[in-house]
Design an enzyme around this catalytic site. Structure first.
Site, PDB file in Angstrom:
ATOM      1  N   THR A  35       0.884  -1.333  -0.091  1.00 40.24           N
ATOM      2  CA  THR A  35       0.132   0.157  -0.046  1.00 40.24           C
ATOM      3  C   THR A  35       0.939   0.972   0.022  1.00 40.24           C
ATOM      4  O   THR A  35       0.086   2.217  -0.533  1.00 40.24           O
ATOM      5  CB  THR A  35      -1.239  -0.154   1.334  1.00 40.24           C
ATOM      6  OG1 THR A  35       0.010  -0.028   2.579  1.00 40.24           O
ATOM      7  CG2 THR A  35      -2.133  -1.453   0.873  1.00 40.24           C
ATOM      8  N   ARG A  89      -9.324  -5.947   1.809  1.00 40.29           N
ATOM      9  CA  ARG A  89     -10.341  -5.518   2.844  1.00 40.29           C
ATOM     10  C   ARG A  89     -10.352  -3.913   3.782  1.00 40.29           C
ATOM     11  O   ARG A  89     -11.459  -4.651   4.597  1.00 40.29           O
ATOM     12  CB  ARG A  89      -9.685  -6.980   3.492  1.00 40.29           C
ATOM     13  CG  ARG A  89     -10.622  -8.305   2.558  1.00 40.29           C
ATOM     14  CD  ARG A  89     -10.584  -9.057   3.438  1.00 40.29           C
ATOM     15  NE  ARG A  89     -10.437 -10.373   3.020  1.00 40.29           N
ATOM     16  CZ  ARG A  89      -9.635 -10.836   1.965  1.00 40.29           C
ATOM     17  NH1 ARG A  89      -8.647 -10.658   1.337  1.00 40.29           N
ATOM     18  NH2 ARG A  89     -10.046 -12.044   1.027  1.00 40.29           N
ATOM     19  N   ASP A 140       2.655  -9.054  -6.998  1.00 43.05           N
ATOM     20  CA  ASP A 140       3.073  -7.191  -7.971  1.00 43.05           C
ATOM     21  C   ASP A 140       4.583  -7.462  -8.240  1.00 43.05           C
ATOM     22  O   ASP A 140       5.248  -6.920  -8.933  1.00 43.05           O
ATOM     23  CB  ASP A 140       2.823  -6.049  -7.471  1.00 43.05           C
ATOM     24  CG  ASP A 140       2.973  -6.418  -5.626  1.00 43.05           C
ATOM     25  OD1 ASP A 140       4.478  -6.998  -5.121  1.00 43.05           O
ATOM     26  OD2 ASP A 140       2.293  -5.823  -4.918  1.00 43.05           O
ATOM     27  N   HIS A 176       0.016 -16.297  -3.800  1.00 42.85           N
ATOM     28  CA  HIS A 176      -0.831 -16.277  -5.298  1.00 42.85           C
ATOM     29  C   HIS A 176      -0.205 -16.284  -6.735  1.00 42.85           C
ATOM     30  O   HIS A 176      -1.197 -15.967  -7.771  1.00 42.85           O
ATOM     31  CB  HIS A 176      -1.631 -15.099  -4.638  1.00 42.85           C
ATOM     32  CG  HIS A 176      -2.279 -15.812  -3.379  1.00 42.85           C
ATOM     33  ND1 HIS A 176      -2.774 -14.574  -2.261  1.00 42.85           N
ATOM     34  CD2 HIS A 176      -1.963 -16.318  -2.608  1.00 42.85           C
ATOM     35  CE1 HIS A 176      -3.505 -15.100  -1.570  1.00 42.85           C
ATOM     36  NE2 HIS A 176      -3.516 -16.234  -1.824  1.00 42.85           N
ATOM     37  N   CYS A 198       0.051 -19.318 -31.001  1.00 40.93           N
ATOM     38  CA  CYS A 198      -1.089 -20.448 -31.690  1.00 40.93           C
ATOM     39  C   CYS A 198      -1.811 -19.591 -32.091  1.00 40.93           C
ATOM     40  O   CYS A 198      -3.238 -20.534 -32.828  1.00 40.93           O
ATOM     41  CB  CYS A 198      -0.825 -21.485 -30.325  1.00 40.93           C
ATOM     42  SG  CYS A 198      -1.493 -21.558 -29.146  1.00 40.93           S
ATOM     43  N   THR A 208      -0.981  -7.644   6.723  1.00 37.88           N
ATOM     44  CA  THR A 208      -1.680  -8.864   6.422  1.00 37.88           C
ATOM     45  C   THR A 208      -2.669  -9.617   7.490  1.00 37.88           C
ATOM     46  O   THR A 208      -3.094  -8.768   8.808  1.00 37.88           O
ATOM     47  CB  THR A 208      -1.053 -10.585   5.822  1.00 37.88           C
ATOM     48  OG1 THR A 208      -2.063 -11.125   5.489  1.00 37.88           O
ATOM     49  CG2 THR A 208      -0.275 -11.351   7.227  1.00 37.88           C
ATOM     50  N   ASN A 214       1.621  -4.496  11.799  1.00 36.58           N
ATOM     51  CA  ASN A 214      -0.205  -4.596  11.071  1.00 36.58           C
ATOM     52  C   ASN A 214      -1.137  -2.773  11.600  1.00 36.58           C
ATOM     53  O   ASN A 214      -0.691  -3.015  12.106  1.00 36.58           O
ATOM     54  CB  ASN A 214      -1.038  -5.892  10.918  1.00 36.58           C
ATOM     55  CG  ASN A 214      -1.774  -5.461   9.529  1.00 36.58           C
ATOM     56  OD1 ASN A 214      -1.549  -5.281   8.393  1.00 36.58           O
ATOM     57  ND2 ASN A 214      -3.407  -5.890  10.053  1.00 36.58           N
ATOM     58  N   ILE A 273       3.969  -0.979   7.536  1.00 37.44           N
ATOM     59  CA  ILE A 273       5.790  -1.632   7.699  1.00 37.44           C
ATOM     60  C   ILE A 273       6.474  -1.431   6.948  1.00 37.44           C
ATOM     61  O   ILE A 273       7.534  -1.552   7.699  1.00 37.44           O
ATOM     62  CB  ILE A 273       4.957  -3.275   6.828  1.00 37.44           C
ATOM     63  CG1 ILE A 273       5.923  -4.117   7.126  1.00 37.44           C
ATOM     64  CG2 ILE A 273       4.464  -2.550   5.533  1.00 37.44           C
ATOM     65  CD1 ILE A 273       5.923  -5.125   8.084  1.00 37.44           C
TER      66      ILE A 273
END
Length: 244
Positions: A28, A36, A106, A121, A154, A192, A215, A233
């Protein structure tokens, strides 16, 4: 805060196998919105909920609409590493930090110089053809095209190498992340909310001495942590001095 920073510094000094486990809050400060928080991605209004748009079934059924959202809200080509990314890379270069386990897609940890980055992820910087498997590194194949990007070899549909809702995590990444966390004498959890599973469950494998949570809001692991710091952080880690 000063007392907590001093305790964090002491823990870093005496640790030899540090692992960092991070989420959206790490980026951020680089201008990438989280998911969230009050102003996060999931709080914004779209024709479909963001969780639906970034799901496997939506991608397969409405690929063009997926890419409209993906280009608009998931790609941040100009984002640069912040103090947190840079400090973690410095800690790795000093031999203190052994791995970054991240939920982010990212690529900013690598851009800052970190080498052992386990992307739970996936990454927006990797893409591949769903038909022939041809790989496309970087963002150009997505950002410099319109509509559904097609394979140059392709003509097949290209998709980002990210884990969508309804998809499982990569087993090899899971194995390496768990191995590092189980070996660590210090685990720093940063940026997180620890509500996304199975990723958040990896914390259970930590058996080391120093558990640290940094956090902006409370997490489910605060009561277990030796050190809890509520703050950004980058601002927190930026105050830590690293020696080999």
């Amino acid at each position: 805060m000063e007392e907590a920073i001093a305790k964090l510094q002491q823990a870093v000094n005496e640790s030899t196998y540090i692992v960092f486990f991070g989420g959206a809050g790490v980026s951020t400060e680089s201008g990438i919105p989280d998911f969230r928080s009050q102003d996060g991605l999931y709080s914004q209004k779209y024709k479909y909920p963001p969780e639906t748009i970034v799901s496997h079934s939506f991608f397969m059924q409405r690929t063009d609409e997926f890419y409209d959202f993906y280009r608009d809200k998931m790609i941040f080509a100009d984002a640069q590493p912040n103090a947190a990314h840079k400090k973690l890379a410095e800690m790795e270069q000093a031999g203190k930090l052994k791995a970054v386990v991240t939920q982010n897609i990212d690529g900013l940890h690598q851009k800052a110089g970190s080498k052992e980055v386990l992307e739970l992820h996936g990454s927006t910087l990797r893409n591949y053809c769903m038909d022939c498997g041809k790989r496309y590194d970087g963002l150009d194949i997505i950002t410099k095209t319109q509509g559904i990007p097609k394979c140059e070899a392709c003509g097949g549909t290209i998709r980002p190498d990210v884990v969508l809702y309804e998809e499982g995590l990569d087993n090899s990444v899971i194995r390496r992340a768990v191995e590092h966390i189980s070996k660590a004498d210090m685990l720093i959890i940063g940026g997180t909310s620890l509500v996304v599973y199975p990723a958040a469950g990896f914390i259970d494998y930590f058996r080391g001495k120093h558990l640290v949570v940094i956090n902006m809001s409370e997490t489910s692991r605060d009561s277990m942590a030796e050190i809890v710091i509520k703050g950004k952080i980058g601002e927190v880690l930026g105050q830590i001095h690293v020696e080999a």
